[in-house]
Design a protein around this motif. Structure first.
Motif, short mmCIF file in Angstrom:
data_model
loop_
_atom_site.label_atom_id
_atom_site.label_comp_id
_atom_site.label_asym_id
_atom_site.label_seq_id
_atom_site.Cartn_x
_atom_site.Cartn_y
_atom_site.Cartn_z
N GLN A 1 38.41 42.47 26.69
CA GLN A 1 38.63 41.20 25.52
C GLN A 1 38.39 39.84 25.90
O GLN A 1 37.59 39.15 24.88
N ASN A 2 38.83 39.36 26.98
CA ASN A 2 38.60 38.20 27.26
C ASN A 2 38.63 37.80 28.81
O ASN A 2 39.76 37.81 29.32
N ARG A 3 37.45 37.82 29.21
CA ARG A 3 37.26 37.87 30.82
C ARG A 3 38.11 36.71 31.35
O ARG A 3 38.89 36.56 32.63
N ARG A 4 37.95 35.40 30.63
CA ARG A 4 38.48 34.18 31.39
C ARG A 4 39.77 34.26 31.49
O ARG A 4 40.61 34.01 32.39
N ILE A 5 40.60 34.53 30.42
CA ILE A 5 42.09 34.65 30.04
C ILE A 5 42.57 35.77 31.39
O ILE A 5 43.53 35.48 32.10
N ASP A 6 41.74 36.98 31.18
CA ASP A 6 42.29 37.89 32.30
C ASP A 6 42.24 37.53 33.57
O ASP A 6 43.23 37.66 34.36
N LEU B 1 40.87 46.72 37.49
CA LEU B 1 41.01 45.39 36.73
C LEU B 1 39.67 45.02 35.65
O LEU B 1 40.12 44.44 34.57
N ASP B 2 38.61 45.30 36.14
CA ASP B 2 37.61 44.87 35.67
C ASP B 2 37.14 45.63 34.30
O ASP B 2 36.26 45.28 33.52
N VAL B 3 37.64 47.12 34.45
CA VAL B 3 37.43 48.10 33.51
C VAL B 3 38.53 47.89 32.27
O VAL B 3 38.38 48.56 31.14
N SER B 4 39.60 47.31 32.66
CA SER B 4 40.67 47.17 31.76
C SER B 4 40.39 46.51 30.42
O SER B 4 39.36 45.72 30.30
N PRO B 5 41.07 47.01 29.16
CA PRO B 5 40.90 46.30 28.13
C PRO B 5 40.83 44.82 27.89
O PRO B 5 40.47 44.14 27.23
N LYS C 1 32.78 25.30 46.65
CA LYS C 1 33.08 25.84 45.33
C LYS C 1 33.44 27.07 45.09
O LYS C 1 32.52 28.05 45.57
N ILE C 2 34.57 27.56 44.46
CA ILE C 2 34.97 28.79 44.58
C ILE C 2 34.84 29.12 42.95
O ILE C 2 35.41 28.71 42.08
N MET C 3 34.32 30.53 43.00
CA MET C 3 34.09 31.15 41.43
C MET C 3 34.77 32.32 41.14
O MET C 3 34.42 33.36 42.13
N LEU C 4 35.40 32.70 40.38
CA LEU C 4 35.74 33.94 39.85
C LEU C 4 35.59 34.03 38.25
O LEU C 4 36.05 33.57 37.46
N GLY C 5 34.42 34.92 37.89
CA GLY C 5 33.81 34.68 36.83
C GLY C 5 33.59 33.55 36.31
O GLY C 5 32.83 32.61 36.84
N ARG C 6 33.87 33.03 35.19
CA ARG C 6 33.50 31.63 34.71
C ARG C 6 34.59 30.62 34.97
O ARG C 6 34.60 29.35 35.00
#
Length: 695
Positions: free
Chosen positions: A202-207, A194-198, A60-65
């Motif tokens: 605004q939306n971690r999943r979409i980013d 990348l993690d500090v960007s607006p 199982k590979i996870m990046l955020g959600r």
């Protein structure tokens, strides 16, 4: 029967870093891999061995959600479009089985968590968690950042030092820079961008989903390098007052800037100018796995009203005045990133212009690009992103206007000055590569400004070439009255007179009396000139059809306390006493600074992890004593830059400074030194390439 237990996962870091060409990125205990290529992990078991007939493994590979699940198969054929994992039964060690895992070529860049789960025939489930970082892969043909030549991948991804080109097209200054992508804390800082960007906030999943696309990544980074709209890395400052931070000329590499940004909890580092913004962005993109190079555009236009025309204004005595919001920077520095452009079609694949220096808003924020270089060359101003703005930077026309009390006395039109030379560093060597022809249709790819001329009234002409040949060429023969040409006899060097020639041609078959005005002003590379520091005025009598040549010079004592790292705007205006017709010729140029000499004690036996020594030498060319601060740095050679204070050195005197360094990486590395001389507002630089061998 003994239970099947997973004790932990051995990430086989050394093997994987070597295979993925990520050695040195991040800490020595961190796994950094590239998408589209498998990496191997070993499972350490407690209890009974692994039985491929009854036991199953899932990854199982996870990046955020976001997450993906890949069953471990025994088929080595991995899919380029989805996460996959397999075991090689032929080499299976049941007590310590290996699993090969491969990210799809479209996987997002970022920090991942990896769960290995085991299932037995009894339904028992065991698992263990580990972490890794995933980057783009320019070695993989299916990756959108694939660049086809190994020497280019070595240069545009792995090279941790380079040259930034500044000055003017006729007198180029090569500035050494440490990109520092393998230095401590730099990988983490780049991922933090990348993690500090607006977009992330605004939306971690979409980013996270969008991070698979280098177009998206590069655009986010372009905005985040400057601090105009967000918690970006650098604050720009072109005022000349740097008391609250660092003079941009004093930075020697990206590592100090990125680490300071993280340490300050993402407060903007003070200060940057265009070459600093571009160099830091180059570091970030190389770390993320996107091929990147720094590019300089000499005579770069900033067209505020989108008419592809830049107006410049002079008085009738040759004083340049600020009369327009448009401007021309003597040089401007941006980056190019290599990527495919499925959003625009394959014809736009390749190098893309990205400019993190905050000039104009794009999509509501201060960023620029990615604008395909091919689109700029073909003037495809209908395409995203910011192609019209870049077209103007390299291709605008210049209208030079002579004013007297609001009245236009003459206009000179120049179609070649803007974008006179566009260049980058040669692959594998510390020298300049001209890429002007990639951006615009030019008669000569080595075109640079060597002279400016104009005729009386609205007639004009200009010459451009990249050589020591001072032969002049007129772009127009429609002018009446007189022509004037202004030519530097040789590239100006600090401590020597500035020698130049004014050539006047009477085109008419009648005598003329002319007023001649010569004016020199100091200017920063991106500003209008300051007050006059040297001038000369007189009269010239010309016979019918006569040609006269006037030799002039500006002595060091007249310029060295005024100019420093600044440039000079030199103008000559001729006025026909009878007809009041005006003729103008101008030249903007820099004065070559002296260089530091660096000598390695035993250059043929520089070995990794063994202390070496070098000597830096400076000779004072100025007419008075100078003192300053010497900064020595080198990615892979010196952990932290070293600073020495140089006491006053008499005119013509020489001083030496020894430095010890211990190479940490094998390969070609750059040792470089900057000497800041506040007495003359000048920075003296030098560099030496060092071949580091394995022990």
């Amino acid at each position: 029967m003994e239970e099947f237990k997973l004790q932990n996962v051995n990430l086989e870091i050394s093997e994987n870093l070597s295979r993925h060409r990520t050695e040195g990125l991040g800490s020595s205990k961190a796994l950094v891999v590239r998408r589209g290529a498998p990496f191997r992990v070993s499972l350490r078991l407690n209890g009974r061995p692994f039985d491929p007939k009854t036991d199953q493994l899932k990854i199982k590979i996870m990046l955020g959600r976001l997450y993906a699940i890949a069953p471990v198969t025994y088929n080595p054929d991995m899919s380029p479009s989805k996460w996959s994992a397999y075991m090689d039964l032929a080499s299976l060690n049941p007590q310590q089985p290996s699993v090969h895992i491969c990210a799809p070529t479209s996987a997002p860049v970022g920090r991942y968590r990896l769960v290995v789960a085991g299932f037995t025939k009894d339904g028992q489930r065991v698992s263990t968690l580990c972490k890794f970082t995933l980057l783009c892969n320019p070695w993989c043909k299916e990756d959108s950042v694939y660049i086809p030549f190994e020497d280019q991948r070595e240069e545009y991804i792995l090279n941790d030092s380079g040259l930034l080109f500044m000055g003017t097209a006729m007198n180029i200054v090569s500035r050494p820079w440490s990109f520092d992508q393998f230095e401590s804390g730099v990988l983490e800082a780049c991922l933090n961008i990348l993690d500090v960007s607006p977009q992330h906030k605004q939306n971690r999943r979409i980013d996270h989903m969008n991070r698979n696309d280098p177009v998206y990544l590069s655009r986010v980074v372009s905005a985040m390098i400057n601090s105009q709209d967000d918690q970006g890395v650098l604050k720009g400052n072109w005022t000349g007052d740097f008391k609250e931070g660092m003079n941009p000329a004093m930075w020697t590499g990206s590592g100090d800037i990125l680490r300071q940004w993280v340490k300050s909890e993402y407060s903007a580092v003070k200060y940057g100018q265009c070459w600093v913004f571009a160099a830091v962005m180059c570091t970030v993109m190389r770390v993320l796995g996107v091929p990147c190079r720094v590019v300089t555009n000499f005579n770069s236009a900033h067209d505020t009203n989108n008419n592809l025309v830049i107006e410049e204004y002079y008085t009738k005595t040759g004083l340049k005045i600020n009369g327009s919001k448009d401007s021309i920077w003597n040089f401007h520095v941006w980056v190019e990133c290599w990527m495919s452009r499925p959003d625009l079609g394959s014809a736009m694949d390749g190098w893309q212009v990205l400019d993190p220096t905050p000039q104009e808003r794009s999509g509501g924020v201060f960023c620029c690009g990615p604008a395909p270089v091919k689109a700029v060359r073909d003037r495809r101003i209908d395409l995203i992103y910011d192609v019209p703005f870049v077209c103007a930077e390299v291709n605008a026309d210049v209208h030079t206007i002579i004013l007297d009390q609001g009245k236009v006395l003459g206009v000179n039109k120049d179609t070649e000055r803007v974008g006179a030379l566009i260049c980058t560093k040669v692959v594998g060597f510390p020298r300049i590569q001209t890429i002007t022809g990639d951006y615009k249709h030019v008669k000569s790819p080595m075109s640079t400004i060597s002279s400016r001329s104009s005729g009386s009234g609205s007639g004009s002409g200009s010459g451009s070439r990249h050589s020591d040949d001072s032969t002049l060429r007129r772009a127009s023969t429609t002018s009446k009255g007189v022509l004037v040409f202004l030519t530097l006899d040789k590239a100006p060097v600090c401590g020597q007179p500035i020698l130049f020639t004014v050539k006047v041609i009477n085109k008419q078959n009648k005598p003329k009396r002319l007023k001649i005005h010569l004016n020199a002003q100091a200017k920063e590379y991106n500003h209008s000139p300051s007050d006059t520091f040297w001038e000369s005025h007189g009269l010239i009598d010309m016979g019918p059809g006569e040609v006269k040549v006037v030799q002039q010079q500006i002595l060091p004592v007249q310029y060295e306390d005024v100019v420093g790292d600044d440039l000079i705007n030199l103008a000559v205006v001729l006025e026909d006493v009878a007809s009041q017709e005006q003729a103008l010729a101008t030249e903007e140029f820099n004065i070559a600074s002296p260089e530091l000499t660096i000598k390695i004690a035993d250059k043929n036996s520089v070995v990794v992890h063994r202390e070496q020594s070098a000597t830096v030498t400076f000779t004072n060319p100025f007419s008075h004593p100078v003192s300053g601060v010497l900064i020595i740095a080198g990615a892979g050679l010196i952990k932290e830059r070293v600073t020495f204070r140089m006491p006053p050195l008499r005119a013509g005197g020489t001083v030496q400074q020894s430095i010890a360094f211990t190479p940490r990486m094998v390969g070609s590395k750059m040792l470089h030194a900057n000497l800041m001389l506040p007495d003359v507002r000048c920075t003296v630089r030098g560099f030496k390439m060092v071949a580091v061998k394995s022990s």
